[in-house]
Design a protein around this motif. Structure first.
Motif, PDB file in Angstrom:
ATOM      1  N   TRP A 263       0.851  -1.186   0.000  1.00 44.67           N
ATOM      2  CA  TRP A 263       0.000   0.000   0.000  1.00 44.67           C
ATOM      3  C   TRP A 263       0.892   1.243   0.000  1.00 44.67           C
ATOM      4  N   THR A 264       0.453   2.252  -0.702  1.00 45.13           N
ATOM      5  CA  THR A 264       1.161   3.526  -0.685  1.00 45.13           C
ATOM      6  C   THR A 264       0.134   4.645  -0.817  1.00 45.13           C
ATOM      7  N   ILE A 265       0.613   5.870  -0.860  1.00 47.75           N
ATOM      8  CA  ILE A 265      -0.269   7.033  -1.011  1.00 47.75           C
ATOM      9  C   ILE A 265       0.423   8.043  -1.891  1.00 47.75           C
ATOM     10  N   GLU A 266      -0.361   8.714  -2.717  1.00 44.89           N
ATOM     11  CA  GLU A 266       0.200   9.715  -3.616  1.00 44.89           C
ATOM     12  C   GLU A 266       0.658  10.930  -2.826  1.00 44.89           C
TER      13      GLU A 266
ATOM     14  N   THR B 272      -5.230   8.257  -2.531  1.00 43.14           N
ATOM     15  CA  THR B 272      -5.064   9.596  -3.091  1.00 43.14           C
ATOM     16  C   THR B 272      -5.922  10.583  -2.310  1.00 43.14           C
ATOM     17  N   GLY B 273      -5.610  11.849  -2.485  1.00 44.22           N
ATOM     18  CA  GLY B 273      -6.347  12.901  -1.790  1.00 44.22           C
ATOM     19  C   GLY B 273      -5.449  13.682  -0.858  1.00 44.22           C
ATOM     20  N   TYR B 274      -6.064  14.525  -0.038  1.00 45.65           N
ATOM     21  CA  TYR B 274      -5.340  15.365   0.914  1.00 45.65           C
ATOM     22  C   TYR B 274      -5.781  15.051   2.352  1.00 45.65           C
ATOM     23  N   PRO B 275      -5.723  13.811   2.797  1.00 47.43           N
ATOM     24  CA  PRO B 275      -6.224  13.503   4.143  1.00 47.43           C
ATOM     25  C   PRO B 275      -5.340  14.099   5.234  1.00 47.43           C
ATOM     26  N   CYS B 276      -5.967  14.778   6.163  1.00 40.68           N
ATOM     27  CA  CYS B 276      -5.248  15.290   7.341  1.00 40.68           C
ATOM     28  C   CYS B 276      -6.238  15.392   8.487  1.00 40.68           C
ATOM     29  N   SER B 277      -6.725  14.240   8.931  1.00 41.93           N
ATOM     30  CA  SER B 277      -7.738  14.196   9.980  1.00 41.93           C
ATOM     31  C   SER B 277      -7.336  13.208  11.057  1.00 41.93           C
ATOM     32  N   TRP B 278      -7.453  13.651  12.291  1.00 38.08           N
ATOM     33  CA  TRP B 278      -7.122  12.787  13.426  1.00 38.08           C
ATOM     34  C   TRP B 278      -7.993  11.537  13.457  1.00 38.08           C
TER      35      TRP B 278
END
Length: 306
Positions: free
Chosen positions: A21-24, A105-111
């Motif tokens: 698994w990875t993330i962009e 993908t995306g801009y996740p930044c949530s606790w």
């Protein structure tokens, strides 16, 4: 209501991790941290191995003692990947993803993504010793002759947000009154606060932040410093005042003190609220101060009259 299920991660940690698994990697430091933490948590939750792309691995490994390995480019090129777009809050569908080769993908930044493994995330974002020592030495010099100081890191996000917020998202950035209110909160609560101001708009800060009490210090002698320097300073303060953006969010998250944030900074019909939830973006124990939306409302009135 955002629901979390802490037992699920613990039950799967004894399973053999599979796949890749990875993330962009998109954006700058705060974005990369949010993406890394989300990858770490979701891969572990679903029982898969997590790897960082080089564009993420090198910037973060230069600052923090991260443990996820860098993906081998041959593996990345020869595997069949499932692209999985994420919105910025944890959802039930993210708790049971069977695919072995997933690129988030995306801009996740949530606790809400990593609350169940927050201690591990904090360890992942342990600063390298040299960076930690430099930040602590900087703060120690500021403390000389001041007695027992409570350091409050202040991040004022400006730059491109000055046009993006009003023109794209029907929102505002923090104004001087917000900063004054937040700083007064700490002045009333702590006997000897010292505010460390970091910003990508330092000239505005020097013009709009009251320094007459002698408890304000501008990082870098009032010049914009490197992101690593500013971020390390903020994270090593006792408490945090952030405005908007992921840089300030992570400073507050790592500092682990009281954090004040700008809340309700868009109009109710903003498209931003389709991809952003205040309750998922800011920790429940953080303190929100509503933004002054009158500039937007006045602009709307003026356009209506024309």
């Amino acid at each position: 209501m955002l629901q979390r299920h802490p037992h699920q991660i613990r039950n799967r940690t004894n399973q053999k991790l599979t796949g890749i698994w990875t993330i962009e990697p998109i954006g700058r430091l705060g974005n990369l941290m949010g993406e890394y933490a989300t990858l770490y948590a979701l891969a572990k939750l679903n029982g898969h191995k997590a790897y960082a792309m080089p564009e993420m691995y090198w910037p973060l490994s230069g600052i923090f003692k991260i443990t996820l390995p860098m993906i081998d480019q041959q593996d990345f090129a020869h595997n069949y990947w499932i692209n999985l777009p994420l919105h910025d809050w944890m959802s039930p569908e993210y708790e049971d993803i069977a695919n072995d080769y997933v690129k988030l993908t995306g801009y996740p930044c949530s606790w809400t993504f990593y609350e169940d493994v927050k201690d591990e995330i904090l360890r992942e974002f342990t600063f390298h010793d040299s960076i930690k020592e430099k930040a602590n030495n900087y703060l120690s010099k500021l403390q000389e002759g001041r007695g027992n100081v409570t350091f409050v890191g202040v991040h004022v996000r400006r730059g491109d947000y000055l046009t993006i917020m009003p023109n794209v998202w029907n929102g505002v950035v923090a104004d001087g009154l917000y900063l004054q209110t937040a700083m007064d909160y700490f002045r009333e609560k702590y006997q000897n606060p010292l505010f460390i101001i970091t910003s990508n708009g330092m000239d505005w800060c020097k013009e709009n932040i009251d320094t007459t009490l002698g408890d304000v210090h501008f990082s870098g002698d009032g010049e914009e410093s490197s992101p690593t320097h500013d971020f390390a300073l903020l994270a090593h303060c006792n408490h945090t005042i952030m405005t908007i953006g992921t840089f300030g969010y992570w400073a507050g998250y790592l500092a682990r003190g009281e954090t004040i944030y700008l809340s309700n900074f868009t109009l109710p019909d903003s498209e931003f609220l389709k991809i952003f939830k205040y309750e998922a973006a800011f920790l429940p124990n953080w303190i929100g101060i509503p933004a002054d939306l009158s500039p937007l409302l006045n602009q709307m009135d003026d356009q209506t009259k024309k």
